[in-house]
Design an enzyme around this catalytic site. Structure first.
Site, PDB file in Angstrom:
ATOM      1  N   ARG A  64       0.816  -1.220   0.000  1.00  0.00           N
ATOM      2  CA  ARG A  64       0.000   0.000   0.000  1.00  0.00           C
ATOM      3  C   ARG A  64       0.843   1.261   0.000  1.00  0.00           C
ATOM      4  O   ARG A  64       0.363   2.340  -0.358  1.00  0.00           O
ATOM      5  CB  ARG A  64      -0.995  -0.026   1.166  1.00  0.00           C
ATOM      6  CG  ARG A  64      -2.096  -1.059   0.951  1.00  0.00           C
ATOM      7  CD  ARG A  64      -3.024  -1.136   2.149  1.00  0.00           C
ATOM      8  NE  ARG A  64      -2.377  -1.708   3.308  1.00  0.00           N
ATOM      9  CZ  ARG A  64      -2.362  -3.009   3.609  1.00  0.00           C
ATOM     10  NH1 ARG A  64      -3.002  -3.854   2.838  1.00  0.00           N
ATOM     11  NH2 ARG A  64      -1.739  -3.452   4.667  1.00  0.00           N
ATOM     12  N   GLU A 101       2.254  -5.840  14.036  1.00  0.00           N
ATOM     13  CA  GLU A 101       1.045  -5.926  14.852  1.00  0.00           C
ATOM     14  C   GLU A 101       0.477  -7.338  14.801  1.00  0.00           C
ATOM     15  O   GLU A 101      -0.032  -7.856  15.783  1.00  0.00           O
ATOM     16  CB  GLU A 101       0.029  -4.905  14.325  1.00  0.00           C
ATOM     17  CG  GLU A 101      -1.082  -4.572  15.282  1.00  0.00           C
ATOM     18  CD  GLU A 101      -2.075  -3.599  14.666  1.00  0.00           C
ATOM     19  OE1 GLU A 101      -1.889  -3.188  13.502  1.00  0.00           O
ATOM     20  OE2 GLU A 101      -3.048  -3.267  15.352  1.00  0.00           O
TER      21      GLU A 101
HETATM   22  P1  AMP Z   1       3.444  -1.765  11.709  1.00  0.00           P
HETATM   23  O1  AMP Z   1       4.760  -2.390  11.318  1.00  0.00           O
HETATM   24  O2  AMP Z   1       2.806  -2.438  12.866  1.00  0.00           O
HETATM   25  O3  AMP Z   1       3.571  -0.269  11.888  1.00  0.00           O
HETATM   26  O4  AMP Z   1       2.446  -2.050  10.525  1.00  0.00           O
HETATM   27  C1  AMP Z   1       2.407  -1.216   9.419  1.00  0.00           C
HETATM   28  C2  AMP Z   1       2.110  -1.972   8.156  1.00  0.00           C
HETATM   29  O5  AMP Z   1       1.073  -2.946   8.313  1.00  0.00           O
HETATM   30  C3  AMP Z   1       1.625  -1.034   7.088  1.00  0.00           C
HETATM   31  O6  AMP Z   1       2.189  -1.468   5.871  1.00  0.00           O
HETATM   32  C4  AMP Z   1       0.126  -1.172   7.089  1.00  0.00           C
HETATM   33  O7  AMP Z   1      -0.368  -1.172   5.784  1.00  0.00           O
HETATM   34  C5  AMP Z   1      -0.154  -2.507   7.761  1.00  0.00           C
HETATM   35  N1  AMP Z   1      -1.090  -2.415   8.888  1.00  0.00           N
HETATM   36  C6  AMP Z   1      -0.815  -2.739  10.172  1.00  0.00           C
HETATM   37  N2  AMP Z   1      -1.863  -2.580  10.964  1.00  0.00           N
HETATM   38  C7  AMP Z   1      -2.857  -2.122  10.183  1.00  0.00           C
HETATM   39  C8  AMP Z   1      -4.208  -1.748  10.419  1.00  0.00           C
HETATM   40  N3  AMP Z   1      -4.768  -1.804  11.638  1.00  0.00           N
HETATM   41  N4  AMP Z   1      -4.936  -1.298   9.372  1.00  0.00           N
HETATM   42  C9  AMP Z   1      -4.383  -1.221   8.140  1.00  0.00           C
HETATM   43  N5  AMP Z   1      -3.113  -1.576   7.850  1.00  0.00           N
HETATM   44  C10 AMP Z   1      -2.350  -2.021   8.862  1.00  0.00           C
END
Ligand code: AMP
Length: 177
Positions: A64, A101
Site C-alpha cells: 500500500r 502488529e
Molecule cells: P506496523 O509495522 O505495525 O507499523 O504495521 C504497518 C504496516 O502494516 C503497514 O504497511 C500497514 O499497511 C499494515 N497495517 C498494520 N496494521 C494495520 C491496520 N490496523 N490497518 C491497516 N493496515 C495495517
C-alpha cells in the site's frame, strides 16, 4: 494542508473489524484511493510537505506504500524505489526482519537502489506498531543516503508506533485514528 479536506478523506477510510486476524481494526484506505478528489487531496498534501526538501527518491513499502509513494515521487520529480516482501526483487538485495502488529515479516530493497547523495522520503500508508517502518529505516540508513524523512498517510495513535522510530528523523502523517 487544508484540514477540512483531509478530514473528508479520513472519513472515507473504511474500518474492517477482525481483519486479517481477530482483534485488529483494519483501516482500509482503498475506499479513499478510489475517490478521485480524495486521491488529489492526499497527493497535494504530501507534495506540500516535501516540495522544498530536495527529495531525490521516494521509497515505498509493499504494497500500500506504493500508491502514495508513486504519486509523491512523480509530483516531486523524484525517483521511486520499492521495498518488497522476500523473493520479489530480482537483483541483489539487502533485507531486515521485524515484528509487526500481527506476525513477523521480512522486507528487502535492491542493494543499488540508494546512493550517498540521495535525499529520501520513506513512505507507507499507515503507522501501526512502527516495526515495518523501523526495519525500512534501518535498511535505507545502512545504504548511506544524505538525508531520510519518514511519512505515512495515517497513523494509529493508540499503538504509539512513533516510539520505535528514531528521534532525530522528521516523521509526518496526514491524519490519525
Ligand atoms: P506496523 O509495522 O505495525 O507499523 O504495521 C504497518 C504496516 O502494516 C503497514 O504497511 C500497514 O499497511 C499494515 N497495517 C498494520 N496494521 C494495520 C491496520 N490496523 N490497518 C491497516 N493496515 C495495517
Amino acid at each position: 494542508m487544508n484540514q477540512n479536506e483531509i478530514l473528508r478523506v479520513k472519513n472515507l477510510v473504511r474500518n474492517i473489524p477482525d481483519f486479517p486476524v481477530p482483534g485488529i481494526q483494519f483501516k482500509d484506505l482503498t475506499t479513499a484511493f478510489k475517490n478521485p478528489t480524495a486521491l488529489r487531496v492526499l497527493t497535494d498534501a504530501l507534495v506540500e510537505l516535501y516540495k522544498d526538501r530536495g527529495v531525490t527518491k521516494v521509497v515505498g513499502i509493499e504494497s500500500r506504500g506504493f500508491i502514495g509513494g508513486s504519486m509523491l515521487a512523480v509530483s516531486l520529480g523524484a525517483g521511486f524505489v520499492p521495498i518488497r516482501k522476500p523473493g520479489k526483487l530480482p537483483a541483489e538485495t539487502l533485507s531486515r526482519s521485524y515484528d509487526k502488529e500481527y506476525g513477523t515479516d521480512t522486507i528487502e530493497i535492491h542493494s543499488d537502489a540508494i546512493e550517498p547523495g540521495d535525499v529520501v522520503v520513506l513512505h507507507d500508508d499507515l503507522l501501526a506498531t512502527g516495526g515495518t517502518m523501523r526495519a525500512a529505516y534501518e535498511l535505507v540508513k545502512s545504504m548511506g543516503p544524505q538525508k531520510i524523512y519518514i511519512n505515512f498517510l495515517c497513523e494509529l495513535d493508540a499503538l504509539n508506533g512513533r516510539q520505535l522510530l528514531p528521534n532525530d528523523v522528521e516523521v509526518t502523517s496526514l491524519f490519525s485514528f
